[in-house]
Design a protein around this motif. Sequence first.
Motif, PDB file in Angstrom:
ATOM      1  N   MET A  28       0.767  -1.119   0.030  1.00 36.37           N
ATOM      2  CA  MET A  28      -0.036  -0.130   0.047  1.00 36.37           C
ATOM      3  C   MET A  28       0.735   1.240   0.105  1.00 36.37           C
ATOM      4  O   MET A  28       1.768   1.360   0.521  1.00 36.37           O
ATOM      5  CB  MET A  28      -0.792   0.076   1.413  1.00 36.37           C
ATOM      6  CG  MET A  28      -2.233   0.830   1.081  1.00 36.37           C
ATOM      7  SD  MET A  28      -3.193   0.093   0.089  1.00 36.37           S
ATOM      8  CE  MET A  28      -3.812  -0.999   1.372  1.00 36.37           C
ATOM      9  N   GLY A  29       0.526   2.323  -0.707  1.00 38.07           N
ATOM     10  CA  GLY A  29       1.285   3.471  -0.736  1.00 38.07           C
ATOM     11  C   GLY A  29       2.107   3.435  -1.972  1.00 38.07           C
ATOM     12  O   GLY A  29       2.213   4.664  -2.614  1.00 38.07           O
ATOM     13  N   TRP A  30       2.864   2.622  -2.334  1.00 38.84           N
ATOM     14  CA  TRP A  30       3.926   2.793  -3.376  1.00 38.84           C
ATOM     15  C   TRP A  30       3.980   1.277  -4.275  1.00 38.84           C
ATOM     16  O   TRP A  30       4.644   1.330  -5.364  1.00 38.84           O
ATOM     17  CB  TRP A  30       5.229   3.381  -2.986  1.00 38.84           C
ATOM     18  CG  TRP A  30       6.093   2.535  -2.117  1.00 38.84           C
ATOM     19  CD1 TRP A  30       6.481   1.293  -2.499  1.00 38.84           C
ATOM     20  CD2 TRP A  30       6.065   2.422  -0.776  1.00 38.84           C
ATOM     21  NE1 TRP A  30       7.331   0.691  -1.498  1.00 38.84           N
ATOM     22  CE2 TRP A  30       7.025   1.468  -0.416  1.00 38.84           C
ATOM     23  CE3 TRP A  30       5.952   3.666   0.147  1.00 38.84           C
ATOM     24  CZ2 TRP A  30       7.567   1.397   0.882  1.00 38.84           C
ATOM     25  CZ3 TRP A  30       6.450   3.528   1.413  1.00 38.84           C
ATOM     26  CH2 TRP A  30       7.107   2.372   1.963  1.00 38.84           C
ATOM     27  N   GLY A  31       3.471   0.462  -3.853  1.00 35.74           N
ATOM     28  CA  GLY A  31       3.414  -0.907  -4.643  1.00 35.74           C
ATOM     29  C   GLY A  31       3.146  -0.726  -6.212  1.00 35.74           C
ATOM     30  O   GLY A  31       2.279   0.014  -6.360  1.00 35.74           O
ATOM     31  N   LYS A  32       4.148  -1.322  -7.102  1.00 37.16           N
ATOM     32  CA  LYS A  32       3.813  -1.339  -8.309  1.00 37.16           C
ATOM     33  C   LYS A  32       3.826  -2.864  -8.897  1.00 37.16           C
ATOM     34  O   LYS A  32       4.648  -3.478  -8.828  1.00 37.16           O
ATOM     35  CB  LYS A  32       5.018  -0.608  -8.996  1.00 37.16           C
ATOM     36  CG  LYS A  32       4.818  -0.402 -10.521  1.00 37.16           C
ATOM     37  CD  LYS A  32       5.997   0.467 -11.066  1.00 37.16           C
ATOM     38  CE  LYS A  32       5.651   1.066 -12.475  1.00 37.16           C
ATOM     39  NZ  LYS A  32       6.754   1.865 -13.083  1.00 37.16           N
ATOM     40  N   THR A  33       2.673  -2.945  -9.766  1.00 38.79           N
ATOM     41  CA  THR A  33       2.554  -4.359 -10.453  1.00 38.79           C
ATOM     42  C   THR A  33       2.698  -4.419 -11.826  1.00 38.79           C
ATOM     43  O   THR A  33       2.031  -3.326 -12.387  1.00 38.79           O
ATOM     44  CB  THR A  33       1.086  -4.773 -10.055  1.00 38.79           C
ATOM     45  OG1 THR A  33       0.904  -5.091  -8.515  1.00 38.79           O
ATOM     46  CG2 THR A  33       0.869  -6.172 -10.587  1.00 38.79           C
ATOM     47  N   ILE A  34       3.630  -5.059 -12.279  1.00 39.17           N
ATOM     48  CA  ILE A  34       3.882  -5.363 -13.613  1.00 39.17           C
ATOM     49  C   ILE A  34       3.236  -6.659 -14.316  1.00 39.17           C
ATOM     50  O   ILE A  34       3.543  -7.501 -13.981  1.00 39.17           O
ATOM     51  CB  ILE A  34       5.431  -5.057 -14.030  1.00 39.17           C
ATOM     52  CG1 ILE A  34       6.081  -3.768 -13.529  1.00 39.17           C
ATOM     53  CG2 ILE A  34       5.855  -5.289 -15.451  1.00 39.17           C
ATOM     54  CD1 ILE A  34       6.469  -3.901 -11.948  1.00 39.17           C
ATOM     55  N   SER A  45     -10.609   1.285  -4.604  1.00 43.53           N
ATOM     56  CA  SER A  45     -10.212   1.882  -3.247  1.00 43.53           C
ATOM     57  C   SER A  45      -8.752   1.434  -3.232  1.00 43.53           C
ATOM     58  O   SER A  45      -7.923   2.240  -2.646  1.00 43.53           O
ATOM     59  CB  SER A  45     -11.206   1.266  -2.130  1.00 43.53           C
ATOM     60  OG  SER A  45     -11.193  -0.117  -2.248  1.00 43.53           O
ATOM     61  N   ALA A  46      -8.556   0.375  -3.643  1.00 46.29           N
ATOM     62  CA  ALA A  46      -6.998  -0.129  -3.439  1.00 46.29           C
ATOM     63  C   ALA A  46      -6.072   0.774  -4.437  1.00 46.29           C
ATOM     64  O   ALA A  46      -5.175   1.113  -3.947  1.00 46.29           O
ATOM     65  CB  ALA A  46      -6.919  -1.528  -3.816  1.00 46.29           C
ATOM     66  N   LYS A  92      -6.749   3.789  -5.305  1.00 47.29           N
ATOM     67  CA  LYS A  92      -6.503   4.931  -4.729  1.00 47.29           C
ATOM     68  C   LYS A  92      -5.723   5.323  -3.628  1.00 47.29           C
ATOM     69  O   LYS A  92      -5.202   6.238  -3.407  1.00 47.29           O
ATOM     70  CB  LYS A  92      -7.897   5.656  -4.210  1.00 47.29           C
ATOM     71  CG  LYS A  92      -8.970   5.767  -5.534  1.00 47.29           C
ATOM     72  CD  LYS A  92     -10.281   6.694  -5.002  1.00 47.29           C
ATOM     73  CE  LYS A  92     -10.965   5.637  -4.312  1.00 47.29           C
ATOM     74  NZ  LYS A  92     -12.325   6.390  -4.173  1.00 47.29           N
ATOM     75  N   ARG A  93      -5.382   4.105  -3.169  1.00 51.12           N
ATOM     76  CA  ARG A  93      -4.361   4.063  -1.686  1.00 51.12           C
ATOM     77  C   ARG A  93      -2.966   3.895  -2.449  1.00 51.12           C
ATOM     78  O   ARG A  93      -1.892   3.582  -1.546  1.00 51.12           O
ATOM     79  CB  ARG A  93      -4.791   2.925  -0.593  1.00 51.12           C
ATOM     80  CG  ARG A  93      -5.765   3.291   0.091  1.00 51.12           C
ATOM     81  CD  ARG A  93      -6.513   2.271   0.842  1.00 51.12           C
ATOM     82  NE  ARG A  93      -7.423   2.661   1.616  1.00 51.12           N
ATOM     83  CZ  ARG A  93      -8.594   2.875   1.554  1.00 51.12           C
ATOM     84  NH1 ARG A  93      -9.007   2.581   0.246  1.00 51.12           N
ATOM     85  NH2 ARG A  93      -9.608   3.201   2.457  1.00 51.12           N
ATOM     86  N   GLY A  94      -2.517   4.278  -3.613  1.00 54.68           N
ATOM     87  CA  GLY A  94      -1.247   4.529  -3.941  1.00 54.68           C
ATOM     88  C   GLY A  94      -0.614   3.465  -4.630  1.00 54.68           C
ATOM     89  O   GLY A  94       0.502   3.579  -5.153  1.00 54.68           O
ATOM     90  N   ARG A  95      -1.133   2.333  -4.922  1.00 55.94           N
ATOM     91  CA  ARG A  95      -0.654   1.185  -5.844  1.00 55.94           C
ATOM     92  C   ARG A  95      -0.950   1.633  -7.245  1.00 55.94           C
ATOM     93  O   ARG A  95      -1.860   2.281  -7.538  1.00 55.94           O
ATOM     94  CB  ARG A  95      -1.345  -0.105  -5.440  1.00 55.94           C
ATOM     95  CG  ARG A  95      -0.872  -0.487  -3.983  1.00 55.94           C
ATOM     96  CD  ARG A  95      -1.312  -1.934  -3.653  1.00 55.94           C
ATOM     97  NE  ARG A  95      -2.416  -1.922  -2.515  1.00 55.94           N
ATOM     98  CZ  ARG A  95      -2.966  -3.019  -2.173  1.00 55.94           C
ATOM     99  NH1 ARG A  95      -2.511  -4.317  -2.543  1.00 55.94           N
ATOM    100  NH2 ARG A  95      -4.087  -3.043  -1.319  1.00 55.94           N
ATOM    101  N   SER A  96      -0.078   0.848  -7.971  1.00 56.67           N
ATOM    102  CA  SER A  96      -0.431   1.138  -9.557  1.00 56.67           C
ATOM    103  C   SER A  96      -0.201  -0.192 -10.252  1.00 56.67           C
ATOM    104  O   SER A  96       0.513  -1.158  -9.740  1.00 56.67           O
ATOM    105  CB  SER A  96       0.807   2.306 -10.239  1.00 56.67           C
ATOM    106  OG  SER A  96       1.968   1.652  -9.909  1.00 56.67           O
TER     107      SER A  96
END
Length: 391
Positions: free
Chosen positions: A291-297, A313-314, A316-320
């Motif tokens: 949460m906050g900065w996790g990045k999924t490729i 909502s997930a 919006k909590r900073g994940r991409s």
Amino acid sequence: MDQSTAKPIRCRAAVSKAPGQPLEMVEVEVAPPRAHEVRVKIVCTSLCHTDLTFWRMKDFPAMFPSILGHEAVGVVESVGDHVEEVAAGDTVVPVFLPQCGRCADCLSPRSNICSVLAHRPGLMPRDGTTRFSLAATGEPVHGFLSVSSFAEYTVVDVAHVVRLGGGDALPPEMACLLSCGVSTGVGAAWKVAAVEPGSTVAVFGLGTVGLAVAQGSKMRGAKRIIGVDLNPDKFEIGKRLGVTDFINPNDTGEKNVTEVIKEMTGGGADYSFECIGSTSVMAEAFESSRMGWGKTIILGTDAGKAPVSISSSAIKRGRSVTGALLGGIKPKDDIPVLAQKCMDKELELDEFVTHRMGFDDINRAFDLLAQGNCLRCIIWMDGAEQKKTSS
């Protein structure tokens, strides 16, 4: 040899004539290269899961008859008009992703998707025709991913070939691996995620792409690389390529993989890679990111094109979430860089080659990959080369 003197060539090709049926070794005629095209004599090719997926496919975009194959290395036999960057005798790697070098996308560091040469399934990108036909009947044969390497000769657009410097300094089977799977994995860690030193990484699926992600993440300085796979046999090779921890989804008890990863990392992985092509695993990879900065490729290909279900909502909590073709690399710019890393022993590819065989045994290679018994099988067009490499 240029277009004015090049003649049609008759050679052998492994032709797919029906979904899921063994390839048939037949004689095909390969037309001379037209403008902006290159005819290549294939030295060796390898089998990728994408070939397997399209070989099994019954619905569009599957096409029959066709010549599959898109991981290869070869030598330029002749070139068409307006081809200047390669010449007869050059060692080249054909790639499914073009780089024209002139469009806005090719000129931008933000994209590797050429906007000039759109993919035309089964056909050459510029004029929408094919260069293959059955020698016995003249029936047209479709190409595949602008490469079609399951033939002794193929014709590709010059935007789809990468010249390798230094002649044959890099062994052909190593160069072959750089044309798709390994470049996709290493490139995703390097170009798309830009994995940072000291970060945590989760890799879902330890096939060739996933293991290359692990190696690329290690090269980038990741401190913890968690491999997720149902096959325990993948764990030992994963360890040699940089994986530090392993999760078998069948061995997590009452906890799911996401819960295990969050516990191991104190909240989730900084970078999470999906290398399977399952939409449910794509969602799981996202949920396993921090949460906050996790990045999924997302690197896996889902043949059914099903949507991925992710909570807004997930997000919006900073994940991409992002995806990538060929790991985000620009073929002509970046494959030579990876080739040099191989020469400098920064990038080790020997572990990926689990089988070698001659062209006549190509159907056995399909069986091995379908059964999950190999990473990459190198298929030598010249059986003598295969024997020499295996000795």
